[in-house]
Design a protein around this motif. Sequence first.
Motif, short mmCIF file in Angstrom:
data_model
loop_
_atom_site.label_atom_id
_atom_site.label_comp_id
_atom_site.label_asym_id
_atom_site.label_seq_id
_atom_site.Cartn_x
_atom_site.Cartn_y
_atom_site.Cartn_z
N PRO A 145 0.77 -1.32 -0.14
CA PRO A 145 -0.07 -0.13 -0.08
C PRO A 145 0.76 1.42 0.03
O PRO A 145 1.84 1.60 0.74
CB PRO A 145 -0.82 -0.01 1.27
CG PRO A 145 -0.86 -1.77 1.49
CD PRO A 145 0.38 -2.00 1.32
N GLY A 146 0.49 2.33 -0.86
CA GLY A 146 1.24 3.44 -0.86
C GLY A 146 2.22 3.49 -1.79
O GLY A 146 2.92 4.53 -2.15
N ASP A 147 2.63 2.47 -2.57
CA ASP A 147 3.75 2.29 -3.53
C ASP A 147 3.58 3.29 -4.76
O ASP A 147 2.41 3.13 -5.03
CB ASP A 147 4.08 0.69 -3.98
CG ASP A 147 4.86 -0.05 -2.89
OD1 ASP A 147 5.39 0.70 -2.20
OD2 ASP A 147 4.88 -0.98 -3.26
N GLN A 148 4.38 4.09 -5.13
CA GLN A 148 4.26 4.77 -6.38
C GLN A 148 5.12 4.21 -7.25
O GLN A 148 6.35 4.43 -7.30
CB GLN A 148 4.77 6.28 -5.86
CG GLN A 148 3.71 6.46 -4.82
CD GLN A 148 4.32 8.26 -4.52
OE1 GLN A 148 4.71 8.96 -5.37
NE2 GLN A 148 4.62 8.37 -3.11
N ILE A 149 4.57 3.72 -8.40
CA ILE A 149 5.30 3.14 -9.62
C ILE A 149 5.41 4.30 -10.69
O ILE A 149 4.53 4.91 -11.02
CB ILE A 149 4.68 2.04 -10.29
CG1 ILE A 149 4.22 1.18 -9.09
CG2 ILE A 149 5.42 1.32 -11.37
CD1 ILE A 149 3.31 0.07 -9.63
N VAL A 150 6.77 4.60 -11.10
CA VAL A 150 7.18 5.72 -12.02
C VAL A 150 7.49 4.76 -13.19
O VAL A 150 8.58 4.50 -12.98
CB VAL A 150 7.94 6.68 -11.43
CG1 VAL A 150 8.17 7.86 -12.59
CG2 VAL A 150 7.19 7.54 -10.44
N VAL A 151 7.04 4.99 -14.39
CA VAL A 151 7.69 4.69 -15.63
C VAL A 151 7.94 5.95 -16.55
O VAL A 151 7.06 6.66 -17.01
CB VAL A 151 6.51 3.88 -16.48
CG1 VAL A 151 7.29 3.35 -17.85
CG2 VAL A 151 6.29 2.72 -15.66
N PRO A 152 9.33 6.11 -16.44
CA PRO A 152 9.77 7.30 -17.36
C PRO A 152 9.67 7.30 -18.86
O PRO A 152 9.46 6.20 -19.16
CB PRO A 152 11.18 7.69 -16.74
CG PRO A 152 11.64 6.13 -16.35
CD PRO A 152 10.59 5.63 -15.74
N SER A 153 9.76 8.24 -19.34
CA SER A 153 9.86 8.29 -20.86
C SER A 153 11.19 8.11 -21.17
O SER A 153 12.12 8.40 -20.72
CB SER A 153 9.26 9.57 -21.57
OG SER A 153 9.90 10.77 -21.34
N GLU A 154 11.27 7.64 -22.74
CA GLU A 154 12.69 7.40 -23.08
C GLU A 154 13.59 8.82 -23.21
O GLU A 154 14.69 8.82 -22.80
CB GLU A 154 12.77 7.04 -24.50
CG GLU A 154 12.25 5.29 -24.58
CD GLU A 154 13.24 4.50 -24.20
OE1 GLU A 154 14.55 4.99 -23.69
OE2 GLU A 154 13.07 3.40 -23.97
N THR A 155 12.77 9.95 -23.55
CA THR A 155 13.46 11.36 -23.43
C THR A 155 14.05 11.78 -22.16
O THR A 155 14.80 12.60 -21.85
CB THR A 155 12.34 12.30 -24.10
OG1 THR A 155 11.30 12.19 -23.18
CG2 THR A 155 11.90 12.03 -25.43
N MET A 156 13.57 11.05 -21.03
CA MET A 156 13.85 11.36 -19.75
C MET A 156 15.10 10.79 -19.37
O MET A 156 15.83 11.17 -18.34
CB MET A 156 13.03 11.05 -18.67
CG MET A 156 11.61 12.07 -18.84
SD MET A 156 10.22 11.48 -17.49
CE MET A 156 11.12 11.87 -16.03
N VAL A 157 15.63 9.70 -20.16
CA VAL A 157 16.72 8.81 -19.79
C VAL A 157 17.80 9.32 -20.48
O VAL A 157 17.91 9.50 -21.52
CB VAL A 157 16.53 7.46 -20.23
CG1 VAL A 157 17.73 6.53 -19.78
CG2 VAL A 157 14.96 6.94 -19.47
N VAL A 158 18.51 9.87 -19.42
CA VAL A 158 20.08 10.53 -20.00
C VAL A 158 20.90 9.34 -20.23
O VAL A 158 21.31 8.57 -19.46
CB VAL A 158 20.65 11.40 -18.98
CG1 VAL A 158 21.88 12.02 -19.50
CG2 VAL A 158 19.43 12.47 -18.79
N LEU A 159 21.25 9.26 -21.47
CA LEU A 159 22.57 8.23 -21.83
C LEU A 159 23.76 8.58 -21.23
O LEU A 159 24.12 9.79 -21.43
CB LEU A 159 22.41 8.01 -23.22
CG LEU A 159 21.18 7.47 -23.81
CD1 LEU A 159 21.50 7.21 -25.24
CD2 LEU A 159 20.90 6.00 -23.27
N PRO A 160 24.58 7.67 -20.65
CA PRO A 160 26.08 8.12 -20.16
C PRO A 160 26.86 8.58 -21.35
O PRO A 160 26.94 7.82 -22.40
CB PRO A 160 26.63 6.71 -19.55
CG PRO A 160 25.73 5.83 -20.20
CD PRO A 160 24.35 6.16 -20.37
#
Length: 226
Positions: A209-224
């Motif tokens: 209970p209370g878990d927050q699942i966040v699925v980011p977008s590909e544009t938010m993922v910063v490649l190293p």
Amino acid sequence: MRKTNVLGVYAVLLTLLTGMSVVSAQEVDPKKHGAASTKAAAPGAAEKSLLIVTPEYIIGPEDVLEITVWKNADLSKQVQVRPDGRISLPLLGDISAVAKTPTQLTEEISTGLRAYMENPTISIMIKDVQSYNIYVLGEVNKPGKFPLKSKTTLLQGITVAGGFTPMAARNKIVVFRFTKDGEGQTKLKASYDDIVVRDGSSQNIELKPGDQIVVPSETMVVLPSR
């Protein structure tokens, strides 16, 4: 998938479609309501499923608590746990209630009140269960708040939210979860490909209970940088 799992997922989807809500066992008292209450729940009406509140029940945000201090009406109070996991009580001020059982919270309140009275007697009743929900955010087709009524895994939670959008960074899933003391949150990371393709079943965690699942977008993922 086994038949039992299929039925479990179907039940969750049916719950969302029919708008059923979770209520505590205290809300339905046959002694008070008798046969009249049974008739009121006629076929076709929105039914409520019962969530039995046990001594091991973990208090969560938005739960409504009735706190009674014996022979002291001024200190007795009905409160709702705030989104930050705290409640406010006379003399004691703000107290963290989330992630604790009613027994643990009772002991904490009793300890605090001993500075003002001798041997305080405290009782806590869960009047309304509101915290058994998960939150699925980001790149899913139906983001929002969903009731958690049975054992649900991370992948099942995403399925209930309509699955990934084409822009989802499905291997960068993050689950925010309250710590045991209720004072903060931990961050759990999961990869869809690891769970499904590789031997990463341990990442398909059971939601709480209370878990927050966040699925980011590909544009938010910063490649190293290379």
